[in-house]
Design a protein around this motif. Structure first.
Motif, mmCIF file in Angstrom:
data_model
loop_
_atom_site.group_PDB
_atom_site.id
_atom_site.type_symbol
_atom_site.label_atom_id
_atom_site.label_comp_id
_atom_site.label_asym_id
_atom_site.label_seq_id
_atom_site.Cartn_x
_atom_site.Cartn_y
_atom_site.Cartn_z
ATOM 1 N N UNK A 20 0.996 -1.348 0.325
ATOM 2 C CA UNK A 20 -0.090 -0.334 0.037
ATOM 3 C C UNK A 20 0.687 1.325 0.438
ATOM 4 N N UNK A 21 0.490 1.931 -0.485
ATOM 5 C CA UNK A 21 1.106 3.537 -0.819
ATOM 6 C C UNK A 21 2.249 3.438 -1.109
ATOM 7 N N UNK A 22 2.744 1.972 -1.869
ATOM 8 C CA UNK A 22 4.610 1.583 -1.798
ATOM 9 C C UNK A 22 5.861 2.131 -0.733
ATOM 10 N N UNK A 23 5.135 2.048 1.055
ATOM 11 C CA UNK A 23 5.140 2.280 1.657
ATOM 12 C C UNK A 23 5.660 1.089 2.775
ATOM 13 N N UNK A 24 4.604 0.396 2.254
ATOM 14 C CA UNK A 24 4.634 -0.999 3.786
ATOM 15 C C UNK A 24 5.584 -1.013 4.577
ATOM 16 N N UNK A 25 7.201 -0.923 3.552
ATOM 17 C CA UNK A 25 8.258 -1.224 4.941
ATOM 18 C C UNK A 25 7.974 -0.259 5.849
ATOM 19 N N UNK A 26 7.465 0.900 5.716
ATOM 20 C CA UNK A 26 8.194 2.261 6.752
ATOM 21 C C UNK A 26 6.325 2.331 7.532
ATOM 22 N N UNK A 27 5.538 1.990 7.176
ATOM 23 C CA UNK A 27 4.462 2.457 7.041
ATOM 24 C C UNK A 27 4.670 2.018 8.713
ATOM 25 N N UNK A 28 4.289 2.776 9.907
ATOM 26 C CA UNK A 28 4.855 2.486 11.508
ATOM 27 C C UNK A 28 4.049 2.600 12.151
ATOM 28 N N UNK A 29 2.291 2.733 11.780
ATOM 29 C CA UNK A 29 1.214 3.047 12.549
ATOM 30 C C UNK A 29 0.718 2.200 11.735
ATOM 31 N N UNK A 30 -0.574 2.060 12.731
ATOM 32 C CA UNK A 30 -1.443 0.701 11.937
ATOM 33 C C UNK A 30 -2.141 1.334 10.639
ATOM 34 N N UNK A 31 -2.232 -0.046 9.863
ATOM 35 C CA UNK A 31 -2.166 0.213 8.505
ATOM 36 C C UNK A 31 -3.799 1.020 8.541
ATOM 37 N N UNK A 32 -4.481 0.628 8.948
ATOM 38 C CA UNK A 32 -6.158 1.064 8.790
ATOM 39 C C UNK A 32 -5.656 2.739 9.044
ATOM 40 N N UNK A 33 -5.280 3.603 10.408
ATOM 41 C CA UNK A 33 -5.061 4.725 10.344
ATOM 42 C C UNK A 33 -3.891 5.361 9.626
ATOM 43 N N UNK A 34 -3.939 4.758 8.901
ATOM 44 C CA UNK A 34 -2.778 5.427 7.357
ATOM 45 C C UNK A 34 -3.104 5.587 6.608
ATOM 46 N N UNK A 35 -3.857 4.425 6.272
ATOM 47 C CA UNK A 35 -4.800 5.146 5.178
ATOM 48 C C UNK A 35 -5.652 6.232 5.418
ATOM 49 N N UNK A 36 -6.507 5.992 6.661
ATOM 50 C CA UNK A 36 -7.573 7.284 6.627
ATOM 51 C C UNK A 36 -7.330 8.147 7.232
ATOM 52 N N UNK A 37 -5.721 8.330 7.365
ATOM 53 C CA UNK A 37 -5.306 10.031 7.329
ATOM 54 C C UNK A 37 -4.151 9.997 5.646
ATOM 55 N N UNK A 38 -4.330 9.282 4.848
ATOM 56 C CA UNK A 38 -4.348 9.552 3.788
ATOM 57 C C UNK A 38 -5.282 10.588 2.882
#
Ligand code: SPV
Ligand code: MN
Length: 631
Positions: A469-487
């Motif tokens: 997801x977002x080509x950022x999966x190796x670096x996403x450092x908080x839960x993916x669902x929250x990160x997606x909603x923040x985007x």
């Protein structure tokens, strides 16, 4: 009695170095450096300011210590990481997480704070013994800007220090000028390459650990040397920034920033995310356009505008396949006598660097990441050792490039982004370019569903389809669902929200070969630019909007002098219903695995998209030719 870290520092620093750190009047800096000076126990510590003299000293030490070797071009050097240290070590890269957050972080390779901290501190104990260490100050993004994140790096690797000097903006003066209330707020990186062998490579690789504490903004990297594992300012800092941005409502993305130029040289700024080795740098470097950055971007809402900066000052690019034909601008720059660190390539007996896909005759012997090398040599596992590693790289300042967008690169308020590109490595599903109807569709259909077929940029098997997801999966450092909603929230929170496009440069034809040449990406970019400005019409698909043949034919002719056939167009832009449904099902499964608290609205959105595609399949068939679909 509490340790007096000033005394510790005085015992390991020259008076001059001590005075430099003392002048910052920053107790947190003294405590950070002092505590690790005591714990890791280097023989000496040099404090590097922004002065050319200090920067030169670091360059010289990288050579004197054998971590880098000179090349025929006097301003260039070569560095090798150990044979087992050629890429990011995902397995041993973990988040140190407080007990109460462990559950929501469990899928992101986490370790309980106390346990992980004890482990890393145990490994770090005396890990710098007998070595000379260095402390450096940098800024992520331009200094003294709304984007700036100040950073301190403490390392015993002069290669790491030298790389950071090329890759980031020096910020000793920024620290010197910090207001009292800002002095506690900076990222800290402690790194030790540990014991080195006669080639200057880390030897204790079984004790390689990269532990990130996003709660206290500190990263520990031990017994690592490959820059993705060791350079604090790059992917370590990125993980800290992603966590910080999630709390503060901005974005840190794994993206280039570039300006697409029209015939009158007007700029349209794009940001683009592609998983490692999927064309990110080469898109940012398309001949005739301008680059702002090639790897990490911060996005902030400034007065309602979607503004972006390149976090970095240089590029740490993959060198494989950089040649005069496919990457002419970078290739030319690598041949000039200007400061470049080549890593994990071959040093020929002529002291010149050689790599895979260079497009010239390469020598049959020399020295590379495996040591003295001859063509046909095999490693301990019986595999033939190529001339250079697939993840070999160059480290170079961006402002050498004459295609740099100087204005955008220096802008303290960043540039205004008008289009965002998300590109994966996908041999059979995604079309080369497709526009999203709106921001949320773009995030959920283009960004969150991004996948890549694995490459040599990370350890492990190549060719496996992995969601990113977002080509950022190796670096996403908080839960993916929250990160997606923040985007979603970030893009919806600005005026003039950018358009989102997907890209795929890796579609294979019926014969199994790639369908388009490497420079075709210029055409997809200019189509996107035209869409931003309302120039082109488009056909609808169940997931977005695609180009008309006539427009692409003209763009291929104009930019590449190529005749783009209607047959290729029809194949490339066919909408493949079942493959898309499968892709969305994979995204759903991935989110369910990565974050069991993923908001239901994300799944509902995908279910609705699947239903729409299934209906289209009933009506128009499984493979829908461009123009055939009607909503
Ligand atoms: C990447 O792999 O995305 C890179 C290189 O940019 S590394 O520094 O290893 O992350
Ligand atoms: Mn990267």
């Amino acid at each position: 009695m509490a340790t007096d870290y000033r005394e510790v520092l005085k015992s390991k620093m020259s008076e001059e170095s001590f005075n430099k750190i003392d002048a910052l009047k920053n107790q947190k800096v003294i405590e950070f450096v002092g505590s690790f000076a005591e714990h890791c126990n280097p023989k000496s510590i040099f404090v590097c300011t922004d002065s050319e003299e200090d920067i030169q000293y670091v360059r010289e030490q990288a050579l004197a210590k054998g971590e880098e070797l000179p090349l025929a071009n006097s301003k260039q050097t070569i560095h090798w990481d150990g044979y087992g240290d050629q890429a990011r070590d995902k397995k041993n890269t973990r988040y140190l997480v407080y007990k109460e957050n462990l559950e929501e972080m469990s899928s992101l390779n986490s370790v309980e704070y106390e346990e992980g901290h004890a482990e890393i501190m145990d490994i770090a104990k005396n890990n710098m013994e007998g070595k000379d260490a260095v402390v450096l100050f940098f800024s992520e993004g331009p200094t003294q800007s709304p984007f700036t994140i100040p950073c301190v790096q403490f390392t015993d690797s002069w290669y790491v220090a030298h790389s950071e000097q090329i890759l980031y903006r020096s910020a000793y003066s920024h620290f010197l000028n910090m207001k009292e209330e800002e002095k506690n707020d900076f990222f800290r990186f402690i790194h030790s390459a540990g014991q080195l062998d006669e080639n200057g490579c880390s030897v204790n690789l079984e004790k390689r650990r990269i532990y990130m504490d996003t709660q206290n903004n500190i990263v520990y990297s031990m017994n690592a040397q490959y820059a993705g594992n060791s350079v604090g300012l790059k992917k370590h800092s990125m993980r800290l920034a992603i966590s910080k941005s999630g709390k503060e409502g901005w974005l840190c993305e794994h993206m280039f920033i570039m300006a697409s130029l029209d015939d009158d040289k007007n700029k349209t700024y794009f940001a683009g995310a592609y998983p490692s080795a999927c064309g990110k740098t080469s898109t940012a470097m398309i001949p005739g356009e301008q680059i702002v950055g090639d790897d990490i971007a911060y996005f902030r809402n400034i007065d309602g505008e979607f503004r972006a900066v390149n976090v970095e000052f240089g590029m740490f690019g993959i060198i494989k396949d950089v040649n005069a034909k496919d990457d002419p601008v970078i290739y030319e720059n690598l041949l000039k006598n200007q400061e470049v660190i080549f890593s994990n390539v071959l040093k020929g007996n002529d002291d010149k660097p050689y790599w895979v896909g260079m497009g010239v005759d390469t020598p049959d012997e020399g020295r590379n990441h495996a040591g003295e090398w001859k063509k046909g040599d095999k490693d301990a596992a019986g595999n033939v050792i190529p001339i250079a590693h697939g993840n070999s790289r160059y480290t170079m300042r961006l402002d050498y490039l004459d295609n740099i967008d100087k204005e955008g690169f220096e802008a303290k308020e960043g540039v205004k982004i008008e289009g965002v590109l998300y590109g994966g490595r996908d041999s059979d599903t995604t079309v080369p370019v497709e526009e999203s109807p709106n921001w949320k569709d773009g995030i959920l259909l283009k960004a969150a569903t991004l996948e890549s077929e694995t490459t040599s940029a990370t350890l492990g098997a190549e060719g496996v389809r992995t969601p990113s997801p977002m080509a950022n999966m190796d670096f996403v450092s908080y839960p993916l669902g929250k990160y997606t909603m923040n985007n979603i929230a970030f893009g919806e929170g600005v005026t003039d929200t950018p358009k989102i496009f997907s890209n795929n440069y890796f579609m294979r034809g019926k014969d199994g070969n790639f369908m388009t040449s490497k420079l075709a990406k210029k055409v997809w970019l200019h189509w996107a630019e035209g869409r931003v400005h309302g120039t082109y019409d488009a056909y609808d698909t169940p997931t977005g909007k695609i180009p008309l043949y006539a427009d692409l034919k003209a763009l291929f002719k104009k930019h590449l002098d190529e005749d783009f056939s209607e047959e290729d167009y029809s194949f490339l832009f066919t909408f493949r219903c079942t493959k898309w449904i499968e892709k969305l099902e994979r995204a759903k499964a991935f989110y369910a695995k990565m974050d069991k608290n993923t908001p239901q609205e994300i799944y509902d959105y995908w279910d609705a998209a699947i239903a729409k595609i299934a209906k289209a399949r009933d009506e128009f068939g499984d493979e829908i030719l461009p123009g055939a679909f009607k909503a």
